[in-house]
Design an enzyme around this catalytic site. Sequence first.
Site, PDB file in Angstrom:
ATOM      1  N   SER A   9       0.799  -1.229   0.000  1.00 24.97           N
ATOM      2  CA  SER A   9       0.000   0.000   0.000  1.00 24.97           C
ATOM      3  C   SER A   9       0.830   1.277   0.000  1.00 24.97           C
ATOM      4  O   SER A   9       1.629   1.493  -0.893  1.00 24.97           O
ATOM      5  CB  SER A   9      -0.959  -0.027   1.188  1.00 24.97           C
ATOM      6  OG  SER A   9      -1.857   1.036   1.095  1.00 24.97           O
ATOM      7  N   HIS A  10       0.694   2.063   1.039  1.00 30.67           N
ATOM      8  CA  HIS A  10       1.336   3.378   1.110  1.00 30.67           C
ATOM      9  C   HIS A  10       2.766   3.310   1.638  1.00 30.67           C
ATOM     10  O   HIS A  10       3.427   4.327   1.746  1.00 30.67           O
ATOM     11  CB  HIS A  10       0.502   4.279   2.015  1.00 30.67           C
ATOM     12  CG  HIS A  10       0.255   3.630   3.344  1.00 30.67           C
ATOM     13  ND1 HIS A  10      -0.593   2.552   3.467  1.00 30.67           N
ATOM     14  CD2 HIS A  10       0.768   3.847   4.562  1.00 30.67           C
ATOM     15  CE1 HIS A  10      -0.597   2.149   4.729  1.00 30.67           C
ATOM     16  NE2 HIS A  10       0.220   2.912   5.416  1.00 30.67           N
TER      17      HIS A  10
ATOM     18  N   ASP B   4      -2.583   6.423  -3.371  1.00 28.38           N
ATOM     19  CA  ASP B   4      -1.428   5.794  -2.730  1.00 28.38           C
ATOM     20  C   ASP B   4      -0.783   4.706  -3.595  1.00 28.38           C
ATOM     21  O   ASP B   4      -1.151   4.526  -4.753  1.00 28.38           O
ATOM     22  CB  ASP B   4      -1.828   5.225  -1.357  1.00 28.38           C
ATOM     23  CG  ASP B   4      -2.709   3.999  -1.472  1.00 28.38           C
ATOM     24  OD1 ASP B   4      -3.430   3.890  -2.478  1.00 28.38           O
ATOM     25  OD2 ASP B   4      -2.675   3.143  -0.563  1.00 28.38           O
TER      26      ASP B   4
ATOM     27  N   ASP C  99      -1.030   1.480  -3.947  1.00 27.29           N
ATOM     28  CA  ASP C  99      -1.859   0.485  -4.627  1.00 27.29           C
ATOM     29  C   ASP C  99      -3.206   1.046  -5.095  1.00 27.29           C
ATOM     30  O   ASP C  99      -4.075   0.279  -5.525  1.00 27.29           O
ATOM     31  CB  ASP C  99      -2.065  -0.744  -3.734  1.00 27.29           C
ATOM     32  CG  ASP C  99      -2.782  -0.412  -2.436  1.00 27.29           C
ATOM     33  OD1 ASP C  99      -2.642   0.722  -1.945  1.00 27.29           O
ATOM     34  OD2 ASP C  99      -3.495  -1.286  -1.908  1.00 27.29           O
TER      35      ASP C  99
ATOM     36  N   ASP D  74      -5.811   2.476  -3.601  1.00 26.91           N
ATOM     37  CA  ASP D  74      -7.090   2.396  -2.891  1.00 26.91           C
ATOM     38  C   ASP D  74      -7.360   3.608  -1.999  1.00 26.91           C
ATOM     39  O   ASP D  74      -8.474   3.788  -1.519  1.00 26.91           O
ATOM     40  CB  ASP D  74      -7.224   1.072  -2.100  1.00 26.91           C
ATOM     41  CG  ASP D  74      -6.112   0.860  -1.098  1.00 26.91           C
ATOM     42  OD1 ASP D  74      -5.194   1.711  -1.013  1.00 26.91           O
ATOM     43  OD2 ASP D  74      -6.146  -0.181  -0.399  1.00 26.91           O
ATOM     44  N   ARG D  75      -6.344   4.443  -1.787  1.00 28.39           N
ATOM     45  CA  ARG D  75      -6.579   5.637  -0.956  1.00 28.39           C
ATOM     46  C   ARG D  75      -6.762   6.874  -1.816  1.00 28.39           C
ATOM     47  O   ARG D  75      -6.312   6.906  -2.967  1.00 28.39           O
ATOM     48  CB  ARG D  75      -5.383   5.883  -0.038  1.00 28.39           C
ATOM     49  CG  ARG D  75      -5.143   4.786   0.942  1.00 28.39           C
ATOM     50  CD  ARG D  75      -4.050   5.161   1.913  1.00 28.39           C
ATOM     51  NE  ARG D  75      -3.907   4.106   2.901  1.00 28.39           N
ATOM     52  CZ  ARG D  75      -3.406   4.275   4.105  1.00 28.39           C
ATOM     53  NH1 ARG D  75      -2.955   5.461   4.479  1.00 28.39           N
ATOM     54  NH2 ARG D  75      -3.327   3.268   4.941  1.00 28.39           N
TER      55      ARG D  75
ATOM     56  N   GLU E  99     -10.745   7.174   8.161  1.00 25.91           N
ATOM     57  CA  GLU E  99     -10.027   8.444   8.305  1.00 25.91           C
ATOM     58  C   GLU E  99      -8.698   8.432   7.543  1.00 25.91           C
ATOM     59  O   GLU E  99      -8.158   9.469   7.217  1.00 25.91           O
ATOM     60  CB  GLU E  99      -9.790   8.760   9.778  1.00 25.91           C
ATOM     61  CG  GLU E  99      -9.181   7.646  10.638  1.00 25.91           C
ATOM     62  CD  GLU E  99      -7.769   7.274  10.293  1.00 25.91           C
ATOM     63  OE1 GLU E  99      -6.995   8.194   9.987  1.00 25.91           O
ATOM     64  OE2 GLU E  99      -7.440   6.066  10.334  1.00 25.91           O
ATOM     65  N   SER E 100      -8.171   7.229   7.276  1.00 24.83           N
ATOM     66  CA  SER E 100      -6.860   7.078   6.663  1.00 24.83           C
ATOM     67  C   SER E 100      -6.934   7.203   5.145  1.00 24.83           C
ATOM     68  O   SER E 100      -6.293   6.438   4.432  1.00 24.83           O
ATOM     69  CB  SER E 100      -6.284   5.722   7.059  1.00 24.83           C
ATOM     70  OG  SER E 100      -7.213   4.697   6.732  1.00 24.83           O
TER      71      SER E 100
ATOM     72  N   LYS F  81     -11.497  -0.292  -0.733  1.00 27.24           N
ATOM     73  CA  LYS F  81     -11.592   1.146  -0.900  1.00 27.24           C
ATOM     74  C   LYS F  81     -11.031   1.499  -2.268  1.00 27.24           C
ATOM     75  O   LYS F  81     -10.286   0.720  -2.858  1.00 27.24           O
ATOM     76  CB  LYS F  81     -10.900   1.884   0.225  1.00 27.24           C
ATOM     77  CG  LYS F  81      -9.450   1.531   0.474  1.00 27.24           C
ATOM     78  CD  LYS F  81      -8.980   2.233   1.733  1.00 27.24           C
ATOM     79  CE  LYS F  81      -7.530   1.928   2.050  1.00 27.24           C
ATOM     80  NZ  LYS F  81      -7.386   0.762   2.956  1.00 27.24           N
TER      81      LYS F  81
HETATM   82  C1  VG1 Z   1      -3.769   1.671   8.148  1.00 27.63           C
HETATM   83  C2  VG1 Z   1      -4.974   2.572   8.302  1.00 27.63           C
HETATM   84  C3  VG1 Z   1      -6.245   1.767   8.110  1.00 27.63           C
HETATM   85  C4  VG1 Z   1      -6.201   1.057   6.751  1.00 27.63           C
HETATM   86  C5  VG1 Z   1      -4.926   0.248   6.622  1.00 27.63           C
HETATM   87  C6  VG1 Z   1      -4.773  -0.335   5.224  1.00 27.63           C
HETATM   88  O1  VG1 Z   1      -3.818   0.644   9.117  1.00 27.63           O
HETATM   89  O2  VG1 Z   1      -4.982   3.212   9.556  1.00 27.63           O
HETATM   90  O3  VG1 Z   1      -7.356   2.619   8.213  1.00 27.63           O
HETATM   91  O4  VG1 Z   1      -7.305   0.219   6.608  1.00 27.63           O
HETATM   92  O5  VG1 Z   1      -3.789   1.060   6.869  1.00 27.63           O
HETATM   93  O6  VG1 Z   1      -4.702   0.672   4.259  1.00 27.63           O
HETATM   94  P1  VG1 Z   1      -3.014   0.705  10.483  1.00 27.63           P
HETATM   95  O7  VG1 Z   1      -3.309  -0.604  11.160  1.00 27.63           O
HETATM   96  O8  VG1 Z   1      -1.592   0.940  10.134  1.00 27.63           O
HETATM   97  O9  VG1 Z   1      -3.573   1.884  11.237  1.00 27.63           O
HETATM   98  V1  VG1 Z   1      -3.868   0.463   2.769  1.00 27.63           V
HETATM   99  O10 VG1 Z   1      -4.158   1.701   1.812  1.00 27.63           O
HETATM  100  O11 VG1 Z   1      -3.057  -0.751   3.152  1.00 27.63           O
HETATM  101  O12 VG1 Z   1      -4.593  -0.805   2.085  1.00 27.63           O
HETATM  102 CO    CO Z   2      -3.495   1.316  -0.073  1.00 21.19          CO
END
Ligand code: VG1
Ligand code: CO
Length: 544
Positions: free
Chosen positions: A113-114, A278, A280, A282-283, A365-366, A377
């Site tokens: 992801s990010h 981000d 991948d 999804d954000r 919120e993320s 997402k």
């Molecule tokens: C973070 C975010 C959460 C999100 C997760 C995956 O998790 O706070 O809201 O679902 O990343 O997002 P954490 O446990 O680090 O707070 V991503 O864009 O991986 O798929």
């Molecule tokens: Co992501």
Amino acid sequence: MPISTITSSPFNDQKPGTSGLRKKVKHFQQAHYLENFVQSIFSSIGDFKGKTLILGGDGRFYNQDAIQVILRMASANGFAKVIVGQHGIFSTPAASVVIRKKKAFGGIILSASHNPGGADEDFGIKYNTGNGGPAPEKITDAIYEKTLEITEYDTLDSQTDIDLSQLASHDLEGMTVQVIDSVTDYAQLMNELFDFEAIKTMISEGFTLCFDAMHAVTGPYAVEILEKQLGAIPGSVINGISKEDFGGGHPDPNLVHAKHLANLMFSDESPDFGAASDGDGDRNMIVGNNIFVTPSDSLAILTANAHLVASYKGNITGVARSMPTSQAADQVARKMGLDSYETPTGWKFFGNLMDADKVTLCGEESFGTGSNHIREKDGLWAVLFWLNILAVRNESVNDIVQKHWLEFGRNYYSRHDYEGIETESANAVITGLREKVKSLTGTQLSSLTVSYSDDFSYTDPVDNSVSDHQGIRIGFSNGSRIIFRLSGTGTSGATLRIYYESYETETENMNEDTQDALKELIIISLQLSKLEALTGRTEATVIT
Ligand code: VG1
Ligand code: CO
């Protein structure tokens, strides 16, 4: 049979977190490591003989290598077919689209992801089920149990790689590998959901936008949809070339990591609309000229305006938000008579609600927003939803947000992350708070009265499964909240997240600086958690 059963030994990593297994690339490159995890997936998901698997990732370093390993193992384990995105690419939402559209058994998505990418950075892998969403806890727990006892895995004798650069079908020892365009199915669904004609007209009449793909997976998706199909001028998509290391940056769309976009939007050269996505895809981050839209507000605003988008009009059954997400969407749901749900962090909890048709829109919120069009997402979807609303309302982002606050009140919101804390100290903070919240309800903290406090536990309304210890919640009688939880996605040390929210209905107080508006809550949280004493930290690493 050209299949080898390779002897391996179990790995004793801690349990995978919020979104599958995330580790440094080097960790994944250890002998048999990736293979053990993939075999643990295949051994935990039921009977897929003769079925189809979807496979792709965000293009980060190690993506292509991992895909070749997984293809050989999928063949040896008995899948009939694997559909792979060209060059091994699928954004997370595009993978969800394809899983659903092809009625696949499930999919494997390669992404962290990010988190940054590159030889010394992060890699990740997760399994999505046939509904297109992240596997529920009972499957992820089963996968984890398998990793603790695995002693062998099945793969092919031959080490030949499949050419992923051309759209074609291949035979891999009796299994079909079909390489498809990574963008087409996704773009087509977006076209069905949103009024592309209205957005195109708005753009042709001079509306300007900037989309920052952050050198991550959305580059080709955004260029195709925003520039080619909707007519945004070439160059509206910036950092659109996907790179294995995301250009060395953090592909995390927020005011800190997409600072150049933020600066642009608050300058004289600002386009009408700014957005970023981000690693991948999804954000999403939404920014207007001189205004940043918090993800929590964005969910509330999309819900309040969904009737302006034909495919959602009259179809909103309910709205869900993760627990730390601000209560802005709840305000909208209350006024509109919609059901609202508060779930633990992570998209997998929304899937059950959407499958049971209890909610249509959901968000975190993320910087995560989405709907029941898929089970992940979806960054570009949120951007297109906003563009559709802007095309119908013909007002600026700023005006839409200000009017929303006047109607529903404003939820000031901020998240303070303390990254790379020693795991023991981070655990001490949470353990201390867990004790404290047992007796906080009814007490006075500074000028505020605690109306409830707990360690959030969620009972899924569809299957009654219970998820405990999902974060410390402290709610105050004026609607303010403080939440503490540990990240489940980091790859080094622990990250403590503290979330702050206050609710404002007085018009003259609606345009304060966010950190100022939340000051009292911030002070309370630091005293209550003994953060400095337990961790030595005096300042957050990232404030969003
Ligand atoms: C973070 C975010 C959460 C999100 C997760 C995956 O998790 O706070 O809201 O679902 O990343 O997002 P954490 O446990 O680090 O707070 V991503 O864009 O991986 O798929
Ligand atoms: Co992501």
